[in-house]
Write a protein that holds these residues in place. Sequence first.
Motif, PDB file in Angstrom:
ATOM      1  N   ALA A  40       0.833  -1.205   0.000  1.00 49.16           N
ATOM      2  CA  ALA A  40       0.000   0.000   0.000  1.00 49.16           C
ATOM      3  C   ALA A  40       0.868   1.254   0.000  1.00 49.16           C
ATOM      4  CB  ALA A  40      -0.948  -0.008   1.190  1.00 49.16           C
ATOM      5  N   VAL A  41       1.970   1.227   0.710  1.00 44.36           N
ATOM      6  CA  VAL A  41       2.907   2.359   0.704  1.00 44.36           C
ATOM      7  C   VAL A  41       3.454   2.556  -0.704  1.00 44.36           C
ATOM      8  CG1 VAL A  41       5.125   3.203   1.577  1.00 44.36           C
ATOM      9  CG2 VAL A  41       3.482   2.151   3.151  1.00 44.36           C
ATOM     10  N   HIS A  42       3.795   1.459  -1.355  1.00 45.21           N
ATOM     11  CA  HIS A  42       4.304   1.530  -2.735  1.00 45.21           C
ATOM     12  C   HIS A  42       3.253   2.139  -3.669  1.00 45.21           C
ATOM     13  CE1 HIS A  42       6.661   0.445  -6.247  1.00 45.21           C
ATOM     14  NE2 HIS A  42       5.602  -0.169  -6.746  1.00 45.21           N
ATOM     15  N   VAL A  43       2.011   1.693  -3.551  1.00 43.97           N
ATOM     16  CA  VAL A  43       0.926   2.231  -4.383  1.00 43.97           C
ATOM     17  C   VAL A  43       0.712   3.711  -4.061  1.00 43.97           C
ATOM     18  CG1 VAL A  43      -1.567   2.119  -4.855  1.00 43.97           C
ATOM     19  CG2 VAL A  43      -0.200   0.015  -4.775  1.00 43.97           C
ATOM     20  N   ALA A  44       0.716   4.077  -2.766  1.00 39.41           N
ATOM     21  CA  ALA A  44       0.533   5.477  -2.373  1.00 39.41           C
ATOM     22  C   ALA A  44       1.625   6.356  -2.963  1.00 39.41           C
ATOM     23  CB  ALA A  44       0.516   5.599  -0.853  1.00 39.41           C
ATOM     24  N   TRP A  71     -13.678   3.448  -6.544  1.00 43.91           N
ATOM     25  CA  TRP A  71     -12.756   2.968  -5.511  1.00 43.91           C
ATOM     26  C   TRP A  71     -11.973   1.770  -6.042  1.00 43.91           C
ATOM     27  CZ3 TRP A  71     -11.951   5.430  -0.973  1.00 43.91           C
ATOM     28  CH2 TRP A  71     -12.870   6.421  -0.639  1.00 43.91           C
ATOM     29  N   ALA A  72     -10.661   1.806  -5.865  1.00 44.19           N
ATOM     30  CA  ALA A  72      -9.788   0.722  -6.325  1.00 44.19           C
ATOM     31  C   ALA A  72      -8.942   0.224  -5.163  1.00 44.19           C
ATOM     32  CB  ALA A  72      -8.894   1.224  -7.457  1.00 44.19           C
ATOM     33  N   ALA A  73      -8.545  -1.033  -5.240  1.00 46.67           N
ATOM     34  CA  ALA A  73      -7.657  -1.601  -4.227  1.00 46.67           C
ATOM     35  C   ALA A  73      -6.298  -0.916  -4.304  1.00 46.67           C
ATOM     36  CB  ALA A  73      -7.503  -3.104  -4.438  1.00 46.67           C
ATOM     37  N   ALA A  74      -5.590  -0.935  -3.175  1.00 47.23           N
ATOM     38  CA  ALA A  74      -4.301  -0.248  -3.096  1.00 47.23           C
ATOM     39  C   ALA A  74      -3.164  -1.195  -2.716  1.00 47.23           C
ATOM     40  CB  ALA A  74      -4.384   0.916  -2.115  1.00 47.23           C
ATOM     41  N   GLY A  75      -3.212  -2.424  -3.256  1.00 51.98           N
ATOM     42  CA  GLY A  75      -2.094  -3.342  -3.071  1.00 51.98           C
ATOM     43  C   GLY A  75      -2.215  -4.332  -1.938  1.00 51.98           C
ATOM     44  N   HIS A  76      -3.282  -4.226  -1.150  1.00 52.51           N
ATOM     45  CA  HIS A  76      -3.493  -5.103  -0.002  1.00 52.51           C
ATOM     46  C   HIS A  76      -5.001  -5.159   0.267  1.00 52.51           C
ATOM     47  CE1 HIS A  76      -3.536  -6.238   4.300  1.00 52.51           C
ATOM     48  NE2 HIS A  76      -2.453  -6.913   3.971  1.00 52.51           N
ATOM     49  N   PRO A  77      -5.528  -6.301   0.738  1.00 43.08           N
ATOM     50  CA  PRO A  77      -6.974  -6.413   0.954  1.00 43.08           C
ATOM     51  C   PRO A  77      -7.576  -5.407   1.938  1.00 43.08           C
ATOM     52  CG  PRO A  77      -5.998  -8.592   0.885  1.00 43.08           C
ATOM     53  CD  PRO A  77      -4.854  -7.600   0.898  1.00 43.08           C
ATOM     54  N   HIS A  78      -6.754  -4.738   2.749  1.00 43.92           N
ATOM     55  CA  HIS A  78      -7.246  -3.744   3.705  1.00 43.92           C
ATOM     56  C   HIS A  78      -7.166  -2.309   3.183  1.00 43.92           C
ATOM     57  CE1 HIS A  78      -8.017  -5.761   7.619  1.00 43.92           C
ATOM     58  NE2 HIS A  78      -7.201  -6.680   7.153  1.00 43.92           N
ATOM     59  N   THR A  79      -6.715  -2.113   1.937  1.00 42.64           N
ATOM     60  CA  THR A  79      -6.483  -0.744   1.481  1.00 42.64           C
ATOM     61  C   THR A  79      -7.158  -0.452   0.141  1.00 42.64           C
ATOM     62  OG1 THR A  79      -4.372  -1.368   0.454  1.00 42.64           O
ATOM     63  CG2 THR A  79      -4.287  -0.520   2.711  1.00 42.64           C
ATOM     64  N   VAL A  80      -7.664   0.781   0.014  1.00 41.62           N
ATOM     65  CA  VAL A  80      -8.331   1.259  -1.198  1.00 41.62           C
ATOM     66  C   VAL A  80      -7.952   2.718  -1.412  1.00 41.62           C
ATOM     67  CG1 VAL A  80     -10.303  -0.321  -1.011  1.00 41.62           C
ATOM     68  CG2 VAL A  80     -10.413   1.928   0.077  1.00 41.62           C
ATOM     69  N   PHE A  81      -8.279   3.225  -2.605  1.00 44.82           N
ATOM     70  CA  PHE A  81      -8.132   4.657  -2.845  1.00 44.82           C
ATOM     71  C   PHE A  81      -9.236   5.126  -3.790  1.00 44.82           C
ATOM     72  CE2 PHE A  81      -5.715   2.822  -6.317  1.00 44.82           C
ATOM     73  CZ  PHE A  81      -5.913   3.671  -7.401  1.00 44.82           C
TER      74      PHE A  81
END
Length: 155
Positions: free
Chosen positions: A5-9, A125-135
Amino acid sequence: MHANAVHVATFLQASEVAGQVRELPEPAPTAAAAAAQLGCEVGAIANSLIFSADGAPLLVLTSGAHRVDTGKVARIVAADKVMRAAPEFVRAATGQPIGGVAPVGHPAPLRTLVDIWLDDHDVVWAAAGHPHTVFPTSYGELLRITGGGPADVGA
């Protein structure tokens, strides 16, 4: 926040995407689970699905409101065979687990189709690399940040 998620952010920030990665209290491995937690329509969820198109990875960002028609997708990408990818194939292509695959932040760019049905929603809304994260994002922004093409992929 999980490293994926950090990488996607970081990717989103470098791409000047206004939406921020958000951590959800529960995993959201399905569009219905994500929509319930976000309080939005299931159709506003952009499922990031990896397919094998004649052995090459293909990312299809589809509205959570319907399923992907693999025959239709095969015709769009001029492939003989399009099929859902195995978890190992997904991880190798994206570096991310099924249930949390983001539309961006992969080891290498992926050929991408973006479902035209997502354009019916101001916020997607899209996933952000992990099942607990979206953006949050938009249809136009998904096209821009993925380099994907618009397509009617629904069954």
